[in-house]
Design a protein around this motif. Structure first.
Motif, PDB file in Angstrom:
ATOM      1  N   LYS A  18       0.828  -1.193   0.000  1.00 31.93           N
ATOM      2  CA  LYS A  18       0.000   0.000   0.000  1.00 31.93           C
ATOM      3  C   LYS A  18       0.870   1.254   0.000  1.00 31.93           C
ATOM      4  O   LYS A  18       1.906   1.303   0.671  1.00 31.93           O
ATOM      5  N   THR A  19       0.433   2.248  -0.754  1.00 32.77           N
ATOM      6  CA  THR A  19       1.074   3.557  -0.675  1.00 32.77           C
ATOM      7  C   THR A  19       0.139   4.538   0.044  1.00 32.77           C
ATOM      8  O   THR A  19       0.137   5.735  -0.235  1.00 32.77           O
ATOM      9  N   PHE A  20      -0.633   4.009   0.950  1.00 33.80           N
ATOM     10  CA  PHE A  20      -1.459   4.814   1.842  1.00 33.80           C
ATOM     11  C   PHE A  20      -1.385   4.206   3.241  1.00 33.80           C
ATOM     12  O   PHE A  20      -1.035   3.038   3.391  1.00 33.80           O
ATOM     13  N   ASN A  65      -1.351  13.556   3.864  1.00 35.72           N
ATOM     14  CA  ASN A  65      -2.753  13.109   3.802  1.00 35.72           C
ATOM     15  C   ASN A  65      -2.846  11.590   3.818  1.00 35.72           C
ATOM     16  O   ASN A  65      -3.707  10.997   3.166  1.00 35.72           O
ATOM     17  N   ARG A  66      -1.883  10.963   4.539  1.00 35.49           N
ATOM     18  CA  ARG A  66      -1.821   9.499   4.681  1.00 35.49           C
ATOM     19  C   ARG A  66      -1.699   8.781   3.343  1.00 35.49           C
ATOM     20  O   ARG A  66      -1.969   7.583   3.247  1.00 35.49           O
ATOM     21  N   GLY A  67      -1.274   9.486   2.303  1.00 35.60           N
ATOM     22  CA  GLY A  67      -1.092   8.856   0.999  1.00 35.60           C
ATOM     23  C   GLY A  67      -2.362   8.767   0.175  1.00 35.60           C
ATOM     24  O   GLY A  67      -2.318   8.292  -0.977  1.00 35.60           O
ATOM     25  N   TYR A  68      -3.487   9.194   0.733  1.00 37.14           N
ATOM     26  CA  TYR A  68      -4.739   9.189  -0.036  1.00 37.14           C
ATOM     27  C   TYR A  68      -4.717  10.336  -1.052  1.00 37.14           C
ATOM     28  O   TYR A  68      -4.137  11.398  -0.810  1.00 37.14           O
ATOM     29  N   VAL A  69      -5.368  10.122  -2.184  1.00 39.20           N
ATOM     30  CA  VAL A  69      -5.383  11.110  -3.260  1.00 39.20           C
ATOM     31  C   VAL A  69      -6.830  11.540  -3.502  1.00 39.20           C
ATOM     32  O   VAL A  69      -7.712  10.692  -3.685  1.00 39.20           O
ATOM     33  N   THR A  70      -7.054  12.845  -3.496  1.00 37.90           N
ATOM     34  CA  THR A  70      -8.393  13.372  -3.739  1.00 37.90           C
ATOM     35  C   THR A  70      -8.487  13.894  -5.168  1.00 37.90           C
ATOM     36  O   THR A  70      -7.747  14.807  -5.557  1.00 37.90           O
ATOM     37  N   ILE A  71      -9.370  13.302  -5.940  1.00 36.83           N
ATOM     38  CA  ILE A  71      -9.614  13.707  -7.324  1.00 36.83           C
ATOM     39  C   ILE A  71     -10.885  14.554  -7.325  1.00 36.83           C
ATOM     40  O   ILE A  71     -11.999  14.017  -7.221  1.00 36.83           O
ATOM     41  N   ASN A  72     -10.736  15.877  -7.410  1.00 41.89           N
ATOM     42  CA  ASN A  72     -11.899  16.755  -7.326  1.00 41.89           C
ATOM     43  C   ASN A  72     -11.912  17.822  -8.417  1.00 41.89           C
ATOM     44  O   ASN A  72     -12.635  18.809  -8.333  1.00 41.89           O
ATOM     45  N   GLU A  73     -11.081  17.623  -9.456  1.00 42.24           N
ATOM     46  CA  GLU A  73     -11.075  18.522 -10.604  1.00 42.24           C
ATOM     47  C   GLU A  73     -11.114  17.695 -11.886  1.00 42.24           C
ATOM     48  O   GLU A  73     -10.531  16.621 -11.945  1.00 42.24           O
ATOM     49  N   THR A  74     -11.806  18.229 -12.882  1.00 45.21           N
ATOM     50  CA  THR A  74     -11.887  17.518 -14.169  1.00 45.21           C
ATOM     51  C   THR A  74     -10.629  17.827 -14.977  1.00 45.21           C
ATOM     52  O   THR A  74     -10.641  18.631 -15.923  1.00 45.21           O
ATOM     53  N   ARG A  75      -9.544  17.195 -14.604  1.00 42.20           N
ATOM     54  CA  ARG A  75      -8.259  17.404 -15.263  1.00 42.20           C
ATOM     55  C   ARG A  75      -7.447  16.114 -15.178  1.00 42.20           C
ATOM     56  O   ARG A  75      -7.898  15.106 -14.626  1.00 42.20           O
ATOM     57  N   THR A  76      -6.230  16.165 -15.695  1.00 39.45           N
ATOM     58  CA  THR A  76      -5.334  15.016 -15.648  1.00 39.45           C
ATOM     59  C   THR A  76      -4.438  15.100 -14.417  1.00 39.45           C
ATOM     60  O   THR A  76      -3.811  16.137 -14.167  1.00 39.45           O
ATOM     61  N   TYR A  77      -4.399  14.016 -13.658  1.00 37.73           N
ATOM     62  CA  TYR A  77      -3.515  13.896 -12.490  1.00 37.73           C
ATOM     63  C   TYR A  77      -2.389  12.921 -12.859  1.00 37.73           C
ATOM     64  O   TYR A  77      -2.646  11.841 -13.405  1.00 37.73           O
ATOM     65  N   HIS A  78      -1.162  13.315 -12.561  1.00 46.35           N
ATOM     66  CA  HIS A  78      -0.014  12.465 -12.865  1.00 46.35           C
ATOM     67  C   HIS A  78       0.498  11.839 -11.567  1.00 46.35           C
ATOM     68  O   HIS A  78       0.967  12.537 -10.662  1.00 46.35           O
ATOM     69  N   VAL A  79       0.393  10.523 -11.492  1.00 49.90           N
ATOM     70  CA  VAL A  79       0.849   9.770 -10.320  1.00 49.90           C
ATOM     71  C   VAL A  79       2.085   8.980 -10.729  1.00 49.90           C
ATOM     72  O   VAL A  79       2.068   8.260 -11.743  1.00 49.90           O
ATOM     73  N   THR A  80       3.151   9.122  -9.946  1.00 48.84           N
ATOM     74  CA  THR A  80       4.419   8.478 -10.283  1.00 48.84           C
ATOM     75  C   THR A  80       4.938   7.711  -9.082  1.00 48.84           C
ATOM     76  O   THR A  80       4.922   8.212  -7.956  1.00 48.84           O
ATOM     77  N   PHE A  81       5.395   6.498  -9.333  1.00 47.32           N
ATOM     78  CA  PHE A  81       5.988   5.656  -8.295  1.00 47.32           C
ATOM     79  C   PHE A  81       7.479   5.486  -8.590  1.00 47.32           C
ATOM     80  O   PHE A  81       7.862   5.167  -9.715  1.00 47.32           O
ATOM     81  N   GLN A  82       8.297   5.682  -7.572  1.00 42.93           N
ATOM     82  CA  GLN A  82       9.746   5.507  -7.690  1.00 42.93           C
ATOM     83  C   GLN A  82      10.179   4.373  -6.773  1.00 42.93           C
ATOM     84  O   GLN A  82       9.851   4.357  -5.589  1.00 42.93           O
ATOM     85  N   LEU A  83      10.920   3.405  -7.329  1.00 40.43           N
ATOM     86  CA  LEU A  83      11.415   2.252  -6.580  1.00 40.43           C
ATOM     87  C   LEU A  83      12.940   2.301  -6.569  1.00 40.43           C
ATOM     88  O   LEU A  83      13.565   2.480  -7.621  1.00 40.43           O
ATOM     89  N   ILE A  84      13.539   2.129  -5.384  1.00 36.06           N
ATOM     90  CA  ILE A  84      14.992   2.227  -5.245  1.00 36.06           C
ATOM     91  C   ILE A  84      15.482   1.062  -4.393  1.00 36.06           C
ATOM     92  O   ILE A  84      14.893   0.763  -3.344  1.00 36.06           O
ATOM     93  N   ASP A  85      16.564   0.402  -4.828  1.00 38.95           N
ATOM     94  CA  ASP A  85      17.158  -0.650  -3.998  1.00 38.95           C
ATOM     95  C   ASP A  85      18.371  -0.110  -3.243  1.00 38.95           C
ATOM     96  O   ASP A  85      18.728   1.070  -3.366  1.00 38.95           O
ATOM     97  N   THR A  86      19.021  -0.964  -2.466  1.00 37.22           N
ATOM     98  CA  THR A  86      20.132  -0.539  -1.619  1.00 37.22           C
ATOM     99  C   THR A  86      21.290   0.022  -2.434  1.00 37.22           C
ATOM    100  O   THR A  86      22.051   0.873  -1.961  1.00 37.22           O
ATOM    101  N   TYR A  87      21.453  -0.435  -3.662  1.00 33.64           N
ATOM    102  CA  TYR A  87      22.560  -0.018  -4.506  1.00 33.64           C
ATOM    103  C   TYR A  87      22.263   1.267  -5.286  1.00 33.64           C
ATOM    104  O   TYR A  87      23.087   1.727  -6.058  1.00 33.64           O
TER     105      TYR A  87
END
Length: 574
Positions: free
Chosen positions: A308-310, A324-346
């Protein structure tokens, strides 16, 4: 001891690479355990089968699993000066395990050993005979077994709950009760140029507050990976109101086919960081919060971990920060860009890009008819015909509209009680009481509560009380009462080869409640039968120091959790 690596800017094209920077930081900030360098616990090339913080059943993995080239018997070395402070022998868990104290609060653990070094083995066996028990947990003084860095303390194996030959290695701080990621101590000995990857994305419309693609149900999406390795979600995601995400992710390393846990996970919404999880340390009293960090339903039903990301209100784990505990509020008629970044120890990293289109659509209230609202921050009680349930404060991670259903005409000794319509993990045990509808046994301890999963019965047990069975449960599911009146089975293995192999072996099985204890005797005296729990084997190695030549009588008594007992008696000539 490896401390939390501070955040730093990432410059993809800089000659001062992320790997070198992290390696330098690791060396600079590894006090107090790194007062001197840690040697490897093995003298073979280091390859991991499991890394720190991997998601496991009800817990985070607390160390590194080093491969041992597919065999047992590799020498295990202490990584630093100290003394053996604890030795544990168990049919389960870490099996044969040694704990080494390093003078301050630092401690290293070496688990799943095949055997101990000879002096240690002699000491352990003497204590096992003294206690007349194979399973022992021994605390030692600094004078008993002092060790230097590089000393051999045992040999790698597959004991306990291990799924194959390997060494489980941990670094602990006994004062804080935390375990730390050992990998930064061995970055120069293990190669990793492979980034983590996203296997799937889950989008959740929050109950009564959000909707996704005109539905109140969670939706799963598969990423598309381009030739340059970039991952995106190309399917349409339209949402309105409050939503959340989880992702199914794996990390990889050079030269192996294993998959690993991902160290660091970040989520951005329109370039603003709203969730950040870094797992390089945790305490054992936090480890069950894993069930709040993943989609528990997906794990229980499909054996798939979605992180979970929330952050739900009952999740108190410390290594997550969020807005906001990771919750996302969609309240506009537009495009929302959600990006996830994953990083390892190296420092290897990957990204997943997701486009969410804000589209007004009705958020329908959920059906709460015939439900009971359970509060995450309070005590909860439920009662109906044949059932009483008490869920203590601190057991739930979120509010729950609890649903109950029962099947009256059942083949069990009680009604079948269905506690909620999907699996729910409990952080603290709840107390469940079930009414026995057919109470005919004189031996009341033969009754027990079972959890029914995919038509299979998993023994929980409990205590009998005036026609009821009381038991602690760790999750909401389907429960009923059964009885175990059948004693365990004892099967001799290769009896004709006992003397030739020098080992007497039996397989122990039980139909329902499970083996709880066993005792072997030769000529009326205690005999040390070692137990391999995962293979249901007990073995006695012929001991010339304790066994004279001639004919001997052997007795093996085995009890299950309900007190049913089987005794196997035979003779042999040594």
């Amino acid at each position: 001891m490896v401390l939390r690596l501070p955040e730093f800017p990432r410059f993809p094209h800089s000659p001062f690479s992320i790997f070198n920077f992290r390696f330098l930081i690791a060396l600079l900030f590894c006090a107090p355990l790194l007062a001197q360098p840690l040697r490897p616990p093995l003298d073979i090339p280091l390859v991991l089968s499991g890394n720190f913080g991997e998601l496991r059943n009800n817990h985070f993995h607390a160390g590194l699993d080093f491969k041992t080239q597919g065999v047992e018997g590799k020498a295990i070395h202490t990584v630093l000066d100290g003394y053996i402070c604890r030795i544990v022998v168990s049919p389960w868990g870490y099996g044969n395990a040694i704990y080494v104290s390093h003078g301050d609060s630092s401690l290293t653990l070496y688990g799943h050993l095949q055997r101990f070094d000879s002096k240690i083995a002699f000491y352990v066996q003497s204590k096992q005979y003294e206690k007349e028990s194979f399973a022992v947990d021994l605390s030692l003084t600094p004078e008993a077994f002092p060790v230097k860095s590089g000393d051999i303390i045992g040999y790698s194996g597959n004991s306990g709950s291990s799924g194959g030959p390997h060494l489980h290695f941990e670094i602990r701080d006994n004062q804080s009760g935390e375990v730390f990621d050992p990998l930064p101590n061995y970055l120069d000995k293990i190669t990793d140029n492979r980034p983590p990857r996203v296997k799937a994305l889950m989008v959740y419309p929050i109950e009564n507050e959000g909707v996704v693609n005109d539905s109140q149900r969670k939706r799963r999406f598969q990423p598309v990976t381009s030739k340059d390795g970039k991952q995106t979600i190309t399917e349409k995601i339209e949402a309105w109101g409050k939503i959340a995400f989880s992702i199914n992710i794996d990390d990889y390393m050079d030269g192996t086919v294993n998959v690993y846990g991902v160290k660091e996970l970040i989520m951005f919404v329109d370039s603003q960081k709203v969730f950040h999880r870094t797992l390089d340390r945790f305490s054992f009293d936090e480890t069950r919060y894993l069930n709040a960090c993943v989609d528990f339903e997906e794990w229980k039903e499909k054996r798939s971990f979605f992180t979970k990301t929330f952050v739900e209100p009952g999740n108190r784990i410390r290594f997550i920060t969020s807005k906001n505990r990771g919750y996302v509020t969609i309240n506009e008629t537009r495009t929302y860009h959600v990006t996830f970044q994953l990083i390892d120890t190296y420092g290897n990293e990957s990204w997943l890009s997701v486009v969410v289109t804000g589209k007004e659509q009705p958020v329908l209230p959920s059906d709460t008819m015939n439900t009971t609202l359970f509060y995450w921050n309070g005590e909860n009680q439920f009662g109906a015909k044949g059932i009483r349930l008490f869920v203590p404060r601190g057991s739930l991670y979120n509010y729950l509209y609890f649903r109950h259903r029962s099947i009256v005409d059942s083949p069990y000794l009680s009604d079948i009680q269905m506690l909620h319509d999907k699996p729910v993990a409990l952080h603290k045990p709840a107390q469940l009481s079930l009414r026995i509808s057919v109470d005919t046994l004189s031996e009341k301890r033969q009754y027990g509560v079972v959890m029914i999963v995919n038509k299979r019965n998993h023994w929980i047990g409990g205590k009998y009380r005036d026609g009821w069975m009381d038991a602690d449960i760790n999750e909401l599911g389907t429960y009923a009462v059964m009885a175990d009146t059948v004693p365990p089975n004892i099967t001799p293995l290769d009896q004709q080869q006992w003397m030739k192999k020098g080992v007497i072996s039996f397989r122990l099985t039980d139909t329902l409640s499970g083996i709880s204890s066993y005792r072997g005797e030769i000529d009326g005296n205690y005999a040390l039968f070692e137990m391999d729990g995962k293979n249901a084997l007990v073995t006695y190695t012929l001991d010339k120091e304790r066994l004279s030549r001639g004919k001997h009588s052997l007795s093996l008594a085995v009890k299950d959790a309900c007190g049913n007992q089987t005794i196997h008696e035979t003779t042999f000539v040594y």
